[in-house]
Scaffold this active site. Structure first.
Site, PDB file in Angstrom:
ATOM      1  N   LYS A  69       5.502  -4.394   2.805  1.00 34.46           N
ATOM      2  CA  LYS A  69       6.712  -3.787   2.195  1.00 34.46           C
ATOM      3  C   LYS A  69       7.334  -2.767   3.123  1.00 34.46           C
ATOM      4  O   LYS A  69       6.688  -2.233   4.037  1.00 34.46           O
ATOM      5  CB  LYS A  69       6.377  -3.117   0.863  1.00 34.46           C
ATOM      6  CG  LYS A  69       5.284  -2.027   0.903  1.00 34.46           C
ATOM      7  CD  LYS A  69       5.738  -0.650   1.342  1.00 34.46           C
ATOM      8  CE  LYS A  69       4.587   0.353   1.415  1.00 34.46           C
ATOM      9  NZ  LYS A  69       4.905   1.571   2.142  1.00 34.46           N
ATOM     10  N   ASP A  72       0.016   1.353  -3.713  1.00 33.74           N
ATOM     11  CA  ASP A  72       0.940   0.285  -3.295  1.00 33.74           C
ATOM     12  C   ASP A  72       0.482  -1.117  -3.708  1.00 33.74           C
ATOM     13  O   ASP A  72       1.190  -2.094  -3.459  1.00 33.74           O
ATOM     14  CB  ASP A  72       1.094   0.294  -1.771  1.00 33.74           C
ATOM     15  CG  ASP A  72       1.878   1.499  -1.275  1.00 33.74           C
ATOM     16  OD1 ASP A  72       2.679   2.041  -2.059  1.00 33.74           O
ATOM     17  OD2 ASP A  72       1.689   1.881  -0.109  1.00 33.74           O
TER      18      ASP A  72
HETATM   19  O1  C5P Z   1      -3.203   5.237  -3.286  1.00 31.94           O
HETATM   20  P1  C5P Z   1      -3.594   5.145  -1.862  1.00 31.94           P
HETATM   21  O2  C5P Z   1      -5.075   4.984  -1.661  1.00 31.94           O
HETATM   22  O3  C5P Z   1      -2.789   4.173  -1.082  1.00 31.94           O
HETATM   23  O4  C5P Z   1      -3.236   6.568  -1.243  1.00 31.94           O
HETATM   24  C1  C5P Z   1      -3.848   7.048  -0.076  1.00 31.94           C
HETATM   25  C2  C5P Z   1      -3.709   8.566  -0.023  1.00 31.94           C
HETATM   26  O5  C5P Z   1      -2.332   8.931   0.116  1.00 31.94           O
HETATM   27  C3  C5P Z   1      -4.159   9.292  -1.271  1.00 31.94           C
HETATM   28  O6  C5P Z   1      -5.540   9.575  -1.229  1.00 31.94           O
HETATM   29  C4  C5P Z   1      -3.332  10.580  -1.224  1.00 31.94           C
HETATM   30  O7  C5P Z   1      -3.910  11.496  -0.324  1.00 31.94           O
HETATM   31  C5  C5P Z   1      -2.035  10.105  -0.617  1.00 31.94           C
HETATM   32  N1  C5P Z   1      -1.018   9.798  -1.649  1.00 31.94           N
HETATM   33  C6  C5P Z   1      -0.380  10.831  -2.288  1.00 31.94           C
HETATM   34  N2  C5P Z   1       0.557  10.557  -3.253  1.00 31.94           N
HETATM   35  C7  C5P Z   1       0.871   9.267  -3.567  1.00 31.94           C
HETATM   36  C8  C5P Z   1       0.243   8.177  -2.913  1.00 31.94           C
HETATM   37  C9  C5P Z   1      -0.714   8.484  -1.949  1.00 31.94           C
HETATM   38  O8  C5P Z   1      -0.646  12.009  -2.016  1.00 31.94           O
HETATM   39  N3  C5P Z   1       1.787   9.035  -4.502  1.00 31.94           N
END
Ligand code: C5P
Length: 316
Positions: free
Chosen positions: A17, A144
């Site tokens: 994406k 995501d």
């Molecule tokens: O959800 P995902 O594992 O992809 O996110 C990785 C990291 O990115 C999270 O641990 C967080 O530190 C940060 N993040 C965030 N806010 C979001 C998505 C991700 O702070 N909305």
């Protein structure tokens, strides 16, 4: 009526994406940042083949395959285990991932693997979960992952996982400038807190949504935005040159994709995307370039033996 035979092997394709707009608010107490983003799924594709097995295992090939962990930290393996636990299945699975999305590039390749693994195992094990239930499981794996299941164009709220499909007309052509050194998403968010800091409740970009709805690439290009871009530039200052070269090559808009470091340049046409790629290569401001188009569908089971066959079955 007798049921069709249980498949031994299932192929799924899931897209990477681009965040066409990414507004980021102040982190909440759980450490996550509230987002208002507009996702477009693009034609960089992850292929996952799930084969019936007693244990869980994973192999990887394709783009940047040497940078992908194959141990239990791999998001596709975690997705398969999460589904097995959720439905109370004792089977294992072998997953083979063929990568087409840059690793640690801000284009959610790992999330696409997780979405593809969920759908492949759901099909292999005949768990028959509804798309909504798969999407809820997906959200427990990463912000995501639900969008990689849904695909096309969507507004993401919450952590980016609360999705509303958005109207988008026309086809958009992209040049993607890759970097060998990926950026860590948590580190980019931490830097965002330090250098920018979010405001209250972020809202989706109306000008962008209008431009997509009317199929106006110039207006889409002008409305591309990313609140994480200053943080990505702080961590990888050389990206400023990549952005400038793409702009000089006539891109309709240029933006760092998600948490970076991939730079996405919107082109007027497929040929223009190739010309921008050539300009970026000639200027030496990227470690690799790809072209892609969007929007494309979300995770889909590929009907037939060979992944990559354009004939696809839509389960959704
Ligand atoms: O959800 P995902 O594992 O992809 O996110 C990785 C990291 O990115 C999270 O641990 C967080 O530190 C940060 N993040 C965030 N806010 C979001 C998505 C991700 O702070 N909305």
């Amino acid at each position: 009526m007798s049921r069709p035979p249980v498949p031994r092997e299932v192929h799924v394709r899931a897209p990477g994406k681009i965040n066409l707009a990414l507004a980021v608010g102040r982190a909440t107490r759980d450490g996550y940042h509230p987002l208002a983003t507009v996702f477009q799924a693009v034609s960089l594709i992850e292929e996952v083949t799930a084969t019936a097995a007693e244990r869980f295992s994973l192999t990887v090939d394709g783009l940047h395959a040497d940078r992908v962990p194959t141990d239990d930290s791999n998001l596709a393996l975690r997705a398969a285990r999460r589904l097995a636990e959720h439905v109370g299945i004792d089977d294992g699975v072998h997953l083979h991932v063929r990568k087409g999305v840059p690793v640690a590039g801000g284009m959610a390749g790992g999330s696409a693997d997780a979405a593809a693994a969920l759908l492949a195992c759901d099909t292999l094990w005949r768990t028959g979960l509804a798309r909504e239930e798969l999407s809820e499981l997906a959200a427990t794996l990463g912000a995501d992952v639900p969008f990689a299941l849904l695909g096309h164009t969507a507004v993401g709220r919450g952590r980016g996982d609360l999705l509303t499909p958005a109207l988008s007309r026309g086809e958009y052509h992209w040049t993607l400038a890759l970097q060998d050194h990926g950026l860590s998403t948590p580190e980019v968010f931490r830097t965002f807190d330090d250098v920018v800091g979010g405001v209250g409740d972020p809202v989706p970009d109306r000008a962008l949504l209008q431009a997509l709805g009317s199929g106006d690439p110039d207006a889409v290009g002008a409305a591309l935005s990313n609140d994480l871009q200053p943080a990505a530039l702080e961590l990888a200052p050389h990206l400023a040159e990549t952005l400038a070269v793409a702009e000089d090559a006539g891109a309709l808009g240029v933006v760092v994709s998600g948490s970076g470091p991939t730079v996405a340049a919107l082109a007027r046409s497929r040929q223009h995307a190739v010309a921008i790629a050539a300009a970026i290569t000639a200027a030496g401001v990227a470690d690799g370039v790809l072209t892609a188009s969007g929007p494309v569908p979300g995770a889909r089971v590929v009907v037939g033996e060979r992944a990559g066959v354009p004939h696809v079955g839509d389960r959704g």
